[in-house]
Scaffold this motif. Sequence first.
Motif, PDB file in Angstrom:
ATOM      1  N   GLY A  61       0.832  -1.185   0.000  1.00 33.49           N
ATOM      2  CA  GLY A  61       0.000   0.000   0.000  1.00 33.49           C
ATOM      3  C   GLY A  61       0.873   1.243   0.000  1.00 33.49           C
ATOM      4  O   GLY A  61       2.094   1.179   0.155  1.00 33.49           O
ATOM      5  N   ASP A 111      -8.654  -0.279 -10.185  1.00 29.31           N
ATOM      6  CA  ASP A 111      -9.122  -0.919  -8.965  1.00 29.31           C
ATOM      7  C   ASP A 111      -8.101  -1.940  -8.464  1.00 29.31           C
ATOM      8  O   ASP A 111      -7.662  -2.820  -9.224  1.00 29.31           O
ATOM      9  CB  ASP A 111     -10.455  -1.613  -9.259  1.00 29.31           C
ATOM     10  N   VAL A 113      -8.395  -4.438  -6.369  1.00 24.35           N
ATOM     11  CA  VAL A 113      -8.872  -5.819  -6.319  1.00 24.35           C
ATOM     12  C   VAL A 113      -8.747  -6.469  -7.690  1.00 24.35           C
ATOM     13  O   VAL A 113      -8.238  -7.589  -7.834  1.00 24.35           O
ATOM     14  CB  VAL A 113     -10.317  -5.876  -5.806  1.00 24.35           C
ATOM     15  N   SER A 132       1.198  -2.804   5.161  1.00 24.14           N
ATOM     16  CA  SER A 132       0.056  -2.516   4.282  1.00 24.14           C
ATOM     17  C   SER A 132      -1.250  -3.092   4.823  1.00 24.14           C
ATOM     18  O   SER A 132      -1.982  -3.800   4.123  1.00 24.14           O
ATOM     19  CB  SER A 132       0.335  -3.056   2.866  1.00 24.14           C
ATOM     20  N   ASP A 134      -4.240  -1.870   5.575  1.00 26.44           N
ATOM     21  CA  ASP A 134      -5.503  -1.550   4.903  1.00 26.44           C
ATOM     22  C   ASP A 134      -5.653  -2.370   3.629  1.00 26.44           C
ATOM     23  O   ASP A 134      -6.736  -2.895   3.328  1.00 26.44           O
ATOM     24  CB  ASP A 134      -5.570  -0.057   4.578  1.00 26.44           C
ATOM     25  N   LEU A 135      -4.573  -2.478   2.874  1.00 26.16           N
ATOM     26  CA  LEU A 135      -4.611  -3.275   1.648  1.00 26.16           C
ATOM     27  C   LEU A 135      -4.865  -4.735   1.973  1.00 26.16           C
ATOM     28  O   LEU A 135      -5.672  -5.401   1.309  1.00 26.16           O
ATOM     29  CB  LEU A 135      -3.291  -3.114   0.891  1.00 26.16           C
ATOM     30  N   GLN A 137      -6.486  -5.993   4.445  1.00 32.11           N
ATOM     31  CA  GLN A 137      -7.893  -6.174   4.810  1.00 32.11           C
ATOM     32  C   GLN A 137      -8.780  -6.184   3.574  1.00 32.11           C
ATOM     33  O   GLN A 137      -9.731  -6.964   3.487  1.00 32.11           O
ATOM     34  CB  GLN A 137      -8.309  -5.092   5.791  1.00 32.11           C
ATOM     35  N   THR A 138      -8.466  -5.330   2.602  1.00 37.64           N
ATOM     36  CA  THR A 138      -9.229  -5.332   1.350  1.00 37.64           C
ATOM     37  C   THR A 138      -9.100  -6.674   0.645  1.00 37.64           C
ATOM     38  O   THR A 138     -10.094  -7.247   0.165  1.00 37.64           O
ATOM     39  CB  THR A 138      -8.735  -4.210   0.420  1.00 37.64           C
ATOM     40  N   LEU A 139      -7.889  -7.206   0.595  1.00 40.47           N
ATOM     41  CA  LEU A 139      -7.671  -8.494  -0.064  1.00 40.47           C
ATOM     42  C   LEU A 139      -8.392  -9.615   0.679  1.00 40.47           C
ATOM     43  O   LEU A 139      -8.943 -10.534   0.052  1.00 40.47           O
ATOM     44  CB  LEU A 139      -6.182  -8.786  -0.152  1.00 40.47           C
ATOM     45  N   ARG A 141     -11.171  -9.351   2.414  1.00 43.76           N
ATOM     46  CA  ARG A 141     -12.610  -9.244   2.151  1.00 43.76           C
ATOM     47  C   ARG A 141     -12.994  -9.822   0.802  1.00 43.76           C
ATOM     48  O   ARG A 141     -14.145 -10.233   0.598  1.00 43.76           O
ATOM     49  CB  ARG A 141     -13.045  -7.779   2.235  1.00 43.76           C
ATOM     50  N   HIS A 142     -12.047  -9.851  -0.137  1.00 43.89           N
ATOM     51  CA  HIS A 142     -12.343 -10.342  -1.481  1.00 43.89           C
ATOM     52  C   HIS A 142     -11.738 -11.728  -1.735  1.00 43.89           C
ATOM     53  O   HIS A 142     -11.602 -12.155  -2.888  1.00 43.89           O
ATOM     54  CB  HIS A 142     -11.832  -9.348  -2.524  1.00 43.89           C
TER      55      HIS A 142
END
Length: 201
Positions: A61, A111, A113, A132, A134-135, A137-139, A141-142
């Motif tokens: 990130g 994007d 993701v 990283s 925050d990044l 956590q995004t990964l 979630r997906h």
Amino acid sequence: MREIIVCTFLTLDGVTQAPGGPDEDAQSGFEHGGWQKPVTDDEVGAAVAGWYEPSDAMLLGRKTYEIFAAYWPTADPGNPFTDRMNGMRKYVASRTLTDLEWRNSTLLDGDAVGAVRELKASDGGNINVVGSGDLAQTLMRHDLVDEYRLTIHPVIIGTGKRLFAGGAIPTALEPVSVSTTKGGTVVGVYRPNGKPGYGSY
């Protein structure tokens, strides 16, 4: 298919914020930066070095990239990590950065993701997500994380950003390897394994 591997240092209560120094990340008034140094040992360093052997790239990130890019290009060449960190390919997920000066750095388009899905499908070795939070956590979630490599250190901080924050997706984990260093740090490697099971006693 390349694998996405989250590599993170944690306190016993799950805080991942600013392990490396007091000025690393003081967001939200965090006052405990640099918590890792007093509770690490040589075995932790050896384990982390091993995390990079099967990988040929990092996924970062913006904040972690800027911290690393300010340090590693001029770091001590005698440090065994220096050549490795500078030589690896770096993929950076950021909506604000436009110019990446650190060698072998590539800005992901659009994007994050979708860009990471394309990376996973490309040729090459595994990709480590370092710091990283925050990044990561995004990964998570997906459903894009293939493995977690964690050092869990014997210290409680009480405040700060956590890797598995509120709203984390319930996930069962399969342990790949778990050991404890002489200093009491748990070095654990885990792979997602579907949904948690539930029962009663």
